[in-house]
Design an enzyme around this catalytic site. Structure first.
Site, mmCIF file in Angstrom:
data_model
loop_
_atom_site.group_PDB
_atom_site.id
_atom_site.type_symbol
_atom_site.label_atom_id
_atom_site.label_comp_id
_atom_site.label_asym_id
_atom_site.label_seq_id
_atom_site.Cartn_x
_atom_site.Cartn_y
_atom_site.Cartn_z
ATOM 1 C CG ASP A 134 -11.511 -21.943 -3.204
ATOM 2 O OD1 ASP A 134 -11.498 -22.392 -2.037
ATOM 3 O OD2 ASP A 134 -12.068 -20.878 -3.514
ATOM 4 C CE1 TYR A 136 -19.829 -21.755 -3.026
ATOM 5 C CE2 TYR A 136 -21.171 -23.562 -3.838
ATOM 6 C CZ TYR A 136 -21.035 -22.222 -3.495
ATOM 7 O OH TYR A 136 -22.110 -21.379 -3.631
ATOM 8 C CG HIS A 141 -20.266 -20.009 1.353
ATOM 9 N ND1 HIS A 141 -20.325 -18.635 1.372
ATOM 10 C CD2 HIS A 141 -19.702 -20.341 0.157
ATOM 11 C CE1 HIS A 141 -19.820 -18.162 0.247
ATOM 12 N NE2 HIS A 141 -19.431 -19.169 -0.503
ATOM 13 N NE ARG A 150 -28.406 -21.847 -7.633
ATOM 14 C CZ ARG A 150 -27.196 -21.777 -7.093
ATOM 15 N NH1 ARG A 150 -26.249 -21.083 -7.670
ATOM 16 N NH2 ARG A 150 -26.914 -22.429 -5.995
ATOM 17 C CD GLU A 207 -14.963 -16.589 -1.388
ATOM 18 O OE1 GLU A 207 -14.035 -17.369 -1.707
ATOM 19 O OE2 GLU A 207 -16.055 -16.539 -1.990
ATOM 20 C CD GLN A 248 -17.828 -14.857 -7.418
ATOM 21 O OE1 GLN A 248 -17.432 -14.078 -6.558
ATOM 22 N NE2 GLN A 248 -18.249 -16.054 -7.120
ATOM 23 C CE1 TYR A 252 -22.570 -16.110 -12.082
ATOM 24 C CE2 TYR A 252 -22.203 -18.462 -11.854
ATOM 25 C CZ TYR A 252 -23.059 -17.387 -11.844
ATOM 26 O OH TYR A 252 -24.381 -17.586 -11.594
ATOM 27 C CE LYS A 261 -14.679 -16.616 -5.957
ATOM 28 N NZ LYS A 261 -15.065 -16.698 -4.547
HETATM 29 CA CA CA Z 1 -13.020 -19.286 -2.243
#
Ligand code: CA
Length: 423
Positions: A134, A136, A141, A150, A207, A248, A252, A261
């Site tokens: 997967d 990113y 996003h 953050r 998602e 998550q 994480y 996930k």
């Molecule tokens: Ca994903």
């Protein structure tokens, strides 16, 4: 031009207007129907084409395929013939089902064996997926998530504009459209400074992603360049990469998402070939800073694919909550594959690589509830009343995608998944 892509082609199978499956599409999938064992199929309009029967009846002769390529519950056998095999097969199907071809059209007995109403089949997982990666790769996003969690002024982490960031996911829990999921359970930390608790996930999210499937790759230790990448990609589907945001958040650090996930990722059942998507290529965004040499590319590798997400509560109308487009990707598939293999990592036939959540620049194009509701601060109002910050039990989440150009619409169908309560 690839013969099967000719916009002027019409089929002797009726194709309703706005169908995702005109004769220019010819996707591949696995279906079962009545007494028929799972097998390879294609689709035009509202008819599923039984490719095993087509092969047995002799309509696929003089191609490199054998019966076990179609008499099987995964597309992996068919995919061993590579890009040329898939292209030749798609061109043959295009020819057989074209209005001006009478080879099959004139034989009612054969037509009855080969065509099945789409309403009368169950679509299964199309590919036996070996490894799932997967990425990113949507800048909007990554920026939204960085802004929320953050620093809005440094939303992108320093590596993001240099590396197509990704992680290894789990293939065993990838399921086709129509299979419900149970709300996952796990550890969460409701209050900072206190101990974690165990229970059903409270922030279940979708998602919106697209995934591609690979042909056979190269041996371990070798790399696939951006220039070679297209020869290694069979086709694409839509993916809902389910995410448990509260699980998550707690788990994480430091190795990334794990149980948040890997409980389910849902995909649309038809694999639309890269050949069928060829007319919908677009220039990508300007990449600044200039990427390192192994990520440079020439030509077009981005695609104009309209995407939407709807939420349908039980016994209520669907509300579309997102209109996005695959063209918003920063990193393209050629760069993702080049990056994935630059260290010598081998990919294999049937691997699946997903884009990461596809968000556009506007709030109505955000590809997750995390972003749409901005961490739950801006609930979405549903058509028939009620609101959603995340996904509730008994909601069905539906994703659709299609390309449109020169009067031709190539679509993916949908991936539709109902959420059942935690056990
Ligand atoms: Ca994903």
């Amino acid at each position: 031009m690839i013969n099967a892509n000719n916009p002027a082609l019409t089929s002797w199978i009726e194709v309703p207007s706005n169908s995702d499956f005109p004769i220019q599409n010819i996707p591949f999938g696995i279906f079962k129907s009545g007494q028929l064992a799972p097998r390879v199929g294609s689709r035009i309009g509202d008819k599923v084409i039984d490719l095993k029967s087509l092969f047995v009846l002799g309509y696929l002769s003089n191609l490199p395929f054998s019966q076990e390529d179609f008499d099987t519950d995964a597309l992996n056998n068919l995919m061993k013939h590579g890009k040329k095999g898939a292209r030749d097969l798609r061109n043959r199907l295009s020819k057989l089902f074209s209005t001006d071809n009478h080879d099959l059209q004139g034989n009612t007995h054969h037509v009855e064996q080969v065509l099945i109403d789409a309403d009368n089949v169950d679509m299964l997982l199309p590919v036996q997926i070996g490894d799932y990666t997967d990425f990113y790769s949507s800048r909007d996003h990554a920026t939204n998530v960085g802004t929320m969690f953050r620093d809005p002024n440094n939303a992108l982490l320093p590596n993001w504009l240099w590396i197509p960031v990704g992680y290894h996911g789990r293939a065993s829990s990838i399921i086709p459209s129509g299979v419900p999921i149970k709300r996952p359970k796990g550890q969460t930390l409701p209050n900072e400074g206190e101990d974690p608790v165990f229970g059903p996930c409270r922030l279940l999210d979708f998602e919106l992603e697209m995934a591609f499937i690979t042909f056979d790759g190269k041996p371990l230790g070798e790399s696939i360049s951006t220039k070679e990448a297209e020869d290694y990609i069979f086709g694409m589907c839509i993916m809902n990469d389910w995410s448990a945001r509260d699980i998550q958040k707690w788990e994480y650090v430091p190795l990334g998402p794990f149980l948040a996930k890997n409980f389910a990722s849902s995909i649309s059942p038809w694999i639309v070939t890269m050949d069928a998507l060829e007319p919908f290529k677009l220039e990508g965004p300007l990449q600044d800073p200039k990427v390192l040499s192994y990520l440079e590319y020439e030509g077009k590798y981005h695609y104009d694919i309209h995407l939407e997400v709807g939420i349908q509560p039980e016994n209520a109308a669907e509300t579309v909550v997102c209109n996005s487009n695959y063209k918003h990707m920063y990193w393209n598939m050629a760069q993702q594959l080049a990056h994935h293999t630059i260290n010598g990592c081998n990919i294999r036939r049937g691997d699946m690589m997903a884009s990461g959540t596809i968000s556009g620049p506007t709030t109505n194009s955000f590809g997750s509830m995390l972003e749409i509701s901005w961490k739950g601060t801006k609930p979405v109002i549903l058509k028939e009343g009620g609101e959603r910050k995340f996904i509730n039990d008994l909601d069905t989440v539906i994703m659709r995608g299609h390309c449109s150009k020169d009067g031709v619409r190539i679509g993916f169908g949908e991936v539709s998944t109902k959420v059942l309560p935690a056990e």
